[in-house]
Write a protein that holds these residues in place. Sequence first.
Motif, PDB file in Angstrom:
ATOM      1  N   VAL A   1       7.377  -2.273  -2.531  1.00  0.00           N
ATOM      2  CA  VAL A   1       5.933  -2.307  -2.748  1.00  0.00           C
ATOM      3  C   VAL A   1       5.450  -1.020  -3.423  1.00  0.00           C
ATOM      4  CG1 VAL A   1       3.694  -2.478  -1.598  1.00  0.00           C
ATOM      5  CG2 VAL A   1       5.597  -3.867  -0.813  1.00  0.00           C
ATOM      6  N   VAL A   2       6.104   0.106  -3.123  1.00  0.00           N
ATOM      7  CA  VAL A   2       5.703   1.379  -3.728  1.00  0.00           C
ATOM      8  C   VAL A   2       5.920   1.345  -5.247  1.00  0.00           C
ATOM      9  CG1 VAL A   2       6.147   3.860  -3.805  1.00  0.00           C
ATOM     10  CG2 VAL A   2       6.174   2.646  -1.619  1.00  0.00           C
ATOM     11  N   PHE A   3       6.954   0.668  -5.677  1.00  0.00           N
ATOM     12  CA  PHE A   3       7.299   0.676  -7.105  1.00  0.00           C
ATOM     13  C   PHE A   3       6.716  -0.524  -7.859  1.00  0.00           C
ATOM     14  CE2 PHE A   3      10.709   2.779  -4.748  1.00  0.00           C
ATOM     15  CZ  PHE A   3      10.712   4.016  -5.367  1.00  0.00           C
ATOM     16  N   PHE A   4       6.663  -1.684  -7.188  1.00  0.00           N
ATOM     17  CA  PHE A   4       6.282  -2.912  -7.903  1.00  0.00           C
ATOM     18  C   PHE A   4       5.081  -3.637  -7.305  1.00  0.00           C
ATOM     19  CE2 PHE A   4      11.011  -2.524  -8.029  1.00  0.00           C
ATOM     20  CZ  PHE A   4      11.109  -2.075  -9.343  1.00  0.00           C
ATOM     21  N   GLY A   5       4.424  -3.050  -6.308  1.00  0.00           N
ATOM     22  CA  GLY A   5       3.356  -3.781  -5.648  1.00  0.00           C
ATOM     23  C   GLY A   5       3.923  -4.974  -4.892  1.00  0.00           C
ATOM     24  N   ARG A   6       3.111  -6.035  -4.784  1.00  0.00           N
ATOM     25  CA  ARG A   6       3.554  -7.211  -4.036  1.00  0.00           C
ATOM     26  C   ARG A   6       4.223  -8.239  -4.945  1.00  0.00           C
ATOM     27  NH1 ARG A   6      -0.853  -9.094   0.371  1.00  0.00           N
ATOM     28  NH2 ARG A   6       0.892 -10.489   0.844  1.00  0.00           N
TER      29      ARG A   6
ATOM     30  N   ILE B   1      -1.523  -3.403   2.719  1.00  0.00           N
ATOM     31  CA  ILE B   1      -1.899  -1.987   2.890  1.00  0.00           C
ATOM     32  C   ILE B   1      -0.976  -1.103   2.067  1.00  0.00           C
ATOM     33  CG2 ILE B   1      -2.038  -0.115   4.573  1.00  0.00           C
ATOM     34  CD1 ILE B   1      -2.594  -2.368   6.683  1.00  0.00           C
ATOM     35  N   LEU B   2       0.326  -1.390   2.141  1.00  0.00           N
ATOM     36  CA  LEU B   2       1.290  -0.559   1.414  1.00  0.00           C
ATOM     37  C   LEU B   2       1.153  -0.733  -0.097  1.00  0.00           C
ATOM     38  CD1 LEU B   2       4.441  -1.040   3.690  1.00  0.00           C
ATOM     39  CD2 LEU B   2       2.705   0.763   3.768  1.00  0.00           C
ATOM     40  N   SER B   3       0.675  -1.908  -0.533  1.00  0.00           N
ATOM     41  CA  SER B   3       0.499  -2.111  -1.978  1.00  0.00           C
ATOM     42  C   SER B   3      -0.585  -1.196  -2.538  1.00  0.00           C
ATOM     43  CB  SER B   3       0.151  -3.572  -2.280  1.00  0.00           C
ATOM     44  OG  SER B   3      -1.172  -3.873  -1.876  1.00  0.00           O
ATOM     45  N   ARG B   4      -1.465  -0.717  -1.670  1.00  0.00           N
ATOM     46  CA  ARG B   4      -2.474   0.255  -2.129  1.00  0.00           C
ATOM     47  C   ARG B   4      -1.804   1.581  -2.481  1.00  0.00           C
ATOM     48  NH1 ARG B   4      -7.899  -1.015  -1.015  1.00  0.00           N
ATOM     49  NH2 ARG B   4      -8.317  -2.658   0.501  1.00  0.00           N
ATOM     50  N   LEU B   5      -0.575   1.788  -1.960  1.00  0.00           N
ATOM     51  CA  LEU B   5       0.199   2.973  -2.356  1.00  0.00           C
ATOM     52  C   LEU B   5       0.956   2.726  -3.651  1.00  0.00           C
ATOM     53  CD1 LEU B   5       1.873   3.864   1.087  1.00  0.00           C
ATOM     54  CD2 LEU B   5       0.073   5.183  -0.036  1.00  0.00           C
ATOM     55  N   GLY B   6       1.036   1.478  -4.077  1.00  0.00           N
ATOM     56  CA  GLY B   6       1.940   1.088  -5.147  1.00  0.00           C
ATOM     57  C   GLY B   6       1.593   1.631  -6.527  1.00  0.00           C
ATOM     58  N   ALA B   7       2.629   1.669  -7.368  1.00  0.00           N
ATOM     59  CA  ALA B   7       2.479   2.178  -8.731  1.00  0.00           C
ATOM     60  C   ALA B   7       2.026   1.100  -9.701  1.00  0.00           C
ATOM     61  CB  ALA B   7       3.808   2.770  -9.203  1.00  0.00           C
ATOM     62  N   VAL B   8       1.845  -0.126  -9.198  1.00  0.00           N
ATOM     63  CA  VAL B   8       1.476  -1.244 -10.067  1.00  0.00           C
ATOM     64  C   VAL B   8       0.229  -1.911  -9.516  1.00  0.00           C
ATOM     65  CG1 VAL B   8       2.197  -3.533 -10.844  1.00  0.00           C
ATOM     66  CG2 VAL B   8       3.840  -1.655 -10.822  1.00  0.00           C
ATOM     67  N   SER B   9      -0.650  -2.277 -10.403  1.00  0.00           N
ATOM     68  CA  SER B   9      -1.824  -3.047  -9.976  1.00  0.00           C
ATOM     69  C   SER B   9      -2.296  -3.918 -11.126  1.00  0.00           C
ATOM     70  CB  SER B   9      -2.947  -2.119  -9.509  1.00  0.00           C
ATOM     71  OG  SER B   9      -3.483  -1.413 -10.612  1.00  0.00           O
ATOM     72  N   PHE B  10      -3.104  -4.898 -10.790  1.00  0.00           N
ATOM     73  CA  PHE B  10      -3.745  -5.740 -11.800  1.00  0.00           C
ATOM     74  C   PHE B  10      -5.221  -5.381 -11.802  1.00  0.00           C
ATOM     75  CE2 PHE B  10      -0.699  -9.360 -12.671  1.00  0.00           C
ATOM     76  CZ  PHE B  10       0.402  -8.692 -12.162  1.00  0.00           C
ATOM     77  N   GLU B  11      -5.714  -4.940 -12.944  1.00  0.00           N
ATOM     78  CA  GLU B  11      -7.071  -4.402 -13.001  1.00  0.00           C
ATOM     79  C   GLU B  11      -7.924  -5.163 -14.008  1.00  0.00           C
ATOM     80  OE1 GLU B  11      -8.006  -2.120 -11.025  1.00  0.00           O
ATOM     81  OE2 GLU B  11      -6.235  -0.978 -10.423  1.00  0.00           O
TER      82      GLU B  11
END
Length: 464
Positions: A97-102, A198-208
């Motif tokens: 999740v830290v590298f790729f989100g969910r 919650i951990l995906s909020r730490l992630g390096a990937v997001s959809f914006e």
Amino acid sequence: MKDVLKVTGENLQIKKPDIKKGKPRKDIVGIIEAFFVRNRRRFVYFHTGMFIALALLLIVPALLPLPADDTTVLNNFTRFAGFLIWGLWFPLVLLSVVFFGRLWCGLLCPHGALSEYASKKGFGRPVPKWLRWGGVPIASFVLVTTFGQVVGIREYPMAALEVLGGTLIIAALVGLIYANGKRTFCRSLCPLGPLLGILSRLGAVSFERVGRESKGYPCPTFINTAKKVASSNCIECFKCVNPGVPGSLHLQIRRPGKEIEEIEKRKPDSWEVIYLFSATGLALGAFYWLVNPLYVHYKQVLGGILLGAGLGDWIGWSGPWWLMVNYPAAGDVFMLIDLISVTSFMFLCMAGVAAVLFFLTALSALLLRKQAPLMTTITKLGYLYAPLVLVSLVIGLGLILFQSLGAFGLSRATIRMIQGGLFATGGIWSLYLAVRLQDGLNRAIVPSIIGIGFLGYAWYQALF
């Protein structure tokens, strides 16, 4: 036009890709985005493959005799399946999740995919209000985690089939009944969903969202994509991403932890913080009853009280394997006193840890003296514990993985150094977030440091 712009109503500074003229992006992020969009119809092959793999890993070991003590992952399929599920699957899903989100949830999770496919053929009934209540995922996590402990989910294949196979059936049934084409199970009932969120909020990937233009797209987890600002419920299925189309969401690479640093603008959710505190305490209880002498003392005291109440015959009853551990051939049989002791001990750990973290977080919130309501500040500060919880769970769930590193020539000291390094990284990251969320070093940070130290000490005692 500048290369950055302000998103109306959210005050988020996001780098603007070249989509204004309807052109897809040409950078590496754009190439990755285009690849997944081009192949999203083929996700069904990944889903099918993962479903078959999970079925084999659960059903085949349940049909085989329990492995002998001298067998290994290299010569026994049951141990091999256990290694894949508990040594690789669970810890790496959390770490990913830290590298790729969910991405795991959208691309690989057999539970979510089965729920969505079932919903396309089901009744499409509206999701009831009780199922949308924020406490349901917490109850799901508590129930599944506690039940898994008392039936021996990690040790016995029949228990793993019962719990993981049971949740698979529930996912399909929920999909069959509710919300056509959606993943109601992922949003409301998945025991790990809120933790990954919650951990995906730490992630390096997001959809914006990018720019002032925004458009609502059908989302399987019920996100209003036209107003999306949080990553927690996004499973990265790429259904809202359409390169070159104004208003589409877009893949973004960001600094890990950035969303929590700006959590005030990212839709903080008090249920997520309650889940984080509760799940941490329950997970600690699950480790402590296995390794800490405190549990033995607790069980003796509880047993003495129940014996004194004349319940000796009752607490000595041993139930069936599907209710509690009962494997005489392995010399492992629970009595009712074990079931009561384990569950009550885990609940006490959950309540105790959650209460300590809430009190210290509330103290920091009071010292900050923000104009916002107290609970709003508590919710914001609660996210600072996410990194420490993440690495603790990765180390704890990945014990089999770390132990297997010895087969590759790594000494025990080296393995412990790797574990210690990960653990220290989580603690330092939490401290960094404490500083960022509390506007620098001030007296309000002291309770947060005590909380990080308390949680770090508790996990250290359980894991090392």
